[in-house]
Enzyme design. Structure first.
Site, PDB file in Angstrom:
ATOM      1  N   HIS A  37       9.643   1.833   6.518  1.00 57.09           N
ATOM      2  CA  HIS A  37       8.546   1.343   5.667  1.00 57.09           C
ATOM      3  C   HIS A  37       7.331   1.049   6.539  1.00 57.09           C
ATOM      4  CE1 HIS A  37       6.891  -0.516   1.940  1.00 57.09           C
ATOM      5  NE2 HIS A  37       6.121  -1.118   2.832  1.00 57.09           N
ATOM      6  N   CYS A  38       6.356   1.940   6.469  1.00 60.72           N
ATOM      7  CA  CYS A  38       5.101   1.736   7.194  1.00 60.72           C
ATOM      8  C   CYS A  38       4.029   2.521   6.451  1.00 60.72           C
ATOM      9  CB  CYS A  38       5.242   2.191   8.643  1.00 60.72           C
ATOM     10  SG  CYS A  38       5.926   3.836   8.816  1.00 60.72           S
ATOM     11  N   TYR A  55      -7.967  -4.268  -2.172  1.00 64.33           N
ATOM     12  CA  TYR A  55      -8.343  -4.764  -0.844  1.00 64.33           C
ATOM     13  C   TYR A  55      -8.873  -3.598  -0.020  1.00 64.33           C
ATOM     14  CZ  TYR A  55      -3.897  -2.705   0.698  1.00 64.33           C
ATOM     15  OH  TYR A  55      -2.865  -1.834   0.953  1.00 64.33           O
ATOM     16  N   THR A  83      -1.465   0.862  -1.640  1.00 66.55           N
ATOM     17  CA  THR A  83      -2.240   0.776  -2.878  1.00 66.55           C
ATOM     18  C   THR A  83      -3.746   0.933  -2.643  1.00 66.55           C
ATOM     19  OG1 THR A  83      -2.344  -1.628  -2.685  1.00 66.55           O
ATOM     20  CG2 THR A  83      -0.546  -0.705  -3.997  1.00 66.55           C
ATOM     21  N   ARG A 130       6.393   5.772  -5.581  1.00 62.85           N
ATOM     22  CA  ARG A 130       6.393   4.307  -5.567  1.00 62.85           C
ATOM     23  C   ARG A 130       5.796   3.771  -6.857  1.00 62.85           C
ATOM     24  NH1 ARG A 130       3.160   0.238  -1.428  1.00 62.85           N
ATOM     25  NH2 ARG A 130       4.854  -1.247  -1.163  1.00 62.85           N
ATOM     26  N   ARG A 136      -1.345  -8.584  -7.889  1.00 62.18           N
ATOM     27  CA  ARG A 136      -2.533  -8.697  -7.046  1.00 62.18           C
ATOM     28  C   ARG A 136      -2.884  -7.362  -6.375  1.00 62.18           C
ATOM     29  NH1 ARG A 136      -0.584  -8.865  -1.721  1.00 62.18           N
ATOM     30  NH2 ARG A 136       1.628  -9.326  -1.841  1.00 62.18           N
ATOM     31  N   TYR A 163       8.243  -2.040  -6.098  1.00 61.75           N
ATOM     32  CA  TYR A 163       7.759  -3.264  -5.447  1.00 61.75           C
ATOM     33  C   TYR A 163       7.430  -4.264  -6.542  1.00 61.75           C
ATOM     34  CZ  TYR A 163       5.289  -6.133  -1.920  1.00 61.75           C
ATOM     35  OH  TYR A 163       4.897  -7.147  -1.067  1.00 61.75           O
ATOM     36  N   HIS A 187      11.169  -4.849   0.244  1.00 64.51           N
ATOM     37  CA  HIS A 187      11.146  -6.237   0.723  1.00 64.51           C
ATOM     38  C   HIS A 187      12.031  -7.172  -0.119  1.00 64.51           C
ATOM     39  CE1 HIS A 187       7.946  -4.017   2.465  1.00 64.51           C
ATOM     40  NE2 HIS A 187       6.988  -4.351   1.653  1.00 64.51           N
ATOM     41  N   ASP A 263       6.714  -2.361   8.245  1.00 67.61           N
ATOM     42  CA  ASP A 263       5.589  -2.620   7.336  1.00 67.61           C
ATOM     43  C   ASP A 263       4.239  -2.570   8.071  1.00 67.61           C
ATOM     44  OD1 ASP A 263       4.495  -3.004   4.763  1.00 67.61           O
ATOM     45  OD2 ASP A 263       4.154  -5.117   5.179  1.00 67.61           O
TER      46      ASP A 263
HETATM   47  O1  LIG Z   1       2.456  -7.378  -0.021  1.00 70.48           O
HETATM   48  C1  LIG Z   1       1.501  -6.595   0.185  1.00 70.48           C
HETATM   49  O2  LIG Z   1       0.312  -6.942   0.195  1.00 70.48           O
HETATM   50  C2  LIG Z   1       1.810  -5.163   0.386  1.00 70.48           C
HETATM   51  C3  LIG Z   1       0.841  -4.224   0.029  1.00 70.48           C
HETATM   52  C4  LIG Z   1       1.164  -2.896   0.074  1.00 70.48           C
HETATM   53  C5  LIG Z   1       0.254  -1.880  -0.417  1.00 70.48           C
HETATM   54  O3  LIG Z   1      -0.926  -2.197  -0.609  1.00 70.48           O
HETATM   55  O4  LIG Z   1       0.712  -0.759  -0.653  1.00 70.48           O
HETATM   56  O5  LIG Z   1       2.366  -2.483   0.540  1.00 70.48           O
HETATM   57  C6  LIG Z   1       3.328  -3.367   0.962  1.00 70.48           C
HETATM   58  O6  LIG Z   1       4.407  -2.912   1.349  1.00 70.48           O
HETATM   59  C7  LIG Z   1       3.043  -4.741   0.876  1.00 70.48           C
END
Ligand SMILES: O=C(O)c1cc(C(=O)O)oc(=O)c1
Length: 307
Positions: A37-38, A55, A83, A130, A136, A163, A187, A263
């Site tokens: 996971h990265c 973000y 995202t 995904r 958020r 997620y 996670h 991550d």
């Molecule tokens: O908890 C987070 O902010 C987060 C965000 C993203 C993403 O923006 O894809 O991915 C992750 O694995 C964890």
């Protein structure tokens, strides 16, 4: 590693860049270990961030990711669509194509994706989609659209990565348990680690994995889930102690359905940015034997992504 850039974008205020100069882990990773996971971000001047993003990160390029992979002692990566790139998977696909077969990918798609696009993603190394339910991070996507996507990727042998946050599992249960593929939880479904490891919230997650043998979990992100720390910084070898019982329970109960990832580059962390070498040294706390480590780092991810 070279310093983080932004490609002309203004980072979200308070953004923490990834840790420069991570330490060398003491844990010697077994041959064939996978960072499952990265992410890659941008670079923004080549792969712009999505207009609908919640973000704006610093850039995190495939060169920097593969340098970290080599430094930590991993052989392979699974790159997960972040995202901030929405459903434009170009940066991720570029990284896969440059990985010489050493990276697989998990993408985000809309129902408008064509069969030809899915085929070309498969050829590049994509093995999953995904679905994100963390409010958020994303706007709501209707469940019928997600189910339609799941039905289309199932024949390719792909899986669905989900997620979500622990308090939303009851409401999402019927949808998750109807998915026709292998389902990989990011996670550990974000448990509230202030609650007991055998309390009702985490028991529901354990039941999810126990009753549905198609469900896997990443036991990643102690740096996100921890409330009391201490952080993986300044040589700390006993970081994030409050997360250990949760991750260890999942690893010991479901040793053949767990994955681990850094991550990196750790989007949206607020308090600190971990030293990734020390994060690797967290692994033996949750997978205490060589056999559990081999399953977590080598056997499981290679079976799921390179099998
Ligand atoms: O908890 C987070 O902010 C987060 C965000 C993203 C993403 O923006 O894809 O991915 C992750 O694995 C964890």
């Amino acid at each position: 590693m070279s310093k983080p850039t932004t490609g002309g974008f203004a980072k979200t205020p308070g953004w923490l860049d990834w840790y420069e100069g991570p330490s060398k882990p003491r844990l010697q990773l077994p041959p064939g270990s996978v960072d499952a996971h990265c992410h890659v971000f941008g670079p923004g001047d080549r792969f712009p961030y999505a207009p609908e993003r919640k973000y704006t990160p610093c850039d995190a390029s495939w060169q920097q990711l593969f340098q970290l992979r080599d430094h930590l002692g991993f052989e392979r990566n699974v790159i997960v669509q972040a995202t901030c790139h929405g459903a434009d998977n170009s940066a991720l696909l570029d990284a896969l194509r440059r990985s010489e077969g050493r990276a697989r990918g998990v993408v985000t798609v809309r129902r408008s994706v064509s069969d030809a696009e899915l085929k070309s993603m498969h050829e590049a190394g994509v093995r999953g989609v995904r679905f994100n339910f963390v409010k958020r991070l994303v706007d709501f996507t209707p469940k019928d659209e997600l189910m339609e996507i799941a039905a289309r990727i199932a024949p390719l042998g792909w899986h669905v990565v989900i997620y979500f946050e622990a308090q939303d599992l009851p409401e999402l249960w019927d949808f998750f348990t109807a998915l026709p593929t292998t389902v990989v939880v990011d996670h550990m479904g974000r448990p509230d680690v202030r609650q007991p490891v055998d309390g009702p919230e985490f028991e529901l997650f354990v039941k999810f994995m126990r009753d549905y043998p198609n469900v896997w979990s990443k036991v990643s992100c102690p740096e996100r889930l921890s409330v009391s720390g201490p952080p993986a910084l300044h040589g700390e070898r006993n970081a994030y102690r409050d997360v250990v019982p949760f991750a260890r329970r999942i690893v010991e109960t479901f040793p053949d359905r767990v994955l681990w990832g850094t991550d990196w580059p750790h989007p949206n962390l607020k308090g600190h940015m971990p030293d990734d070498g020390l994060l690797v040294d967290f692994i033996p706390h949750v997978a205490p034997t060589a056999q559990l480590q081999r399953k977590l780092l080598v056997d499981n991810p290679n079976r799921l992504y390179w099998g």
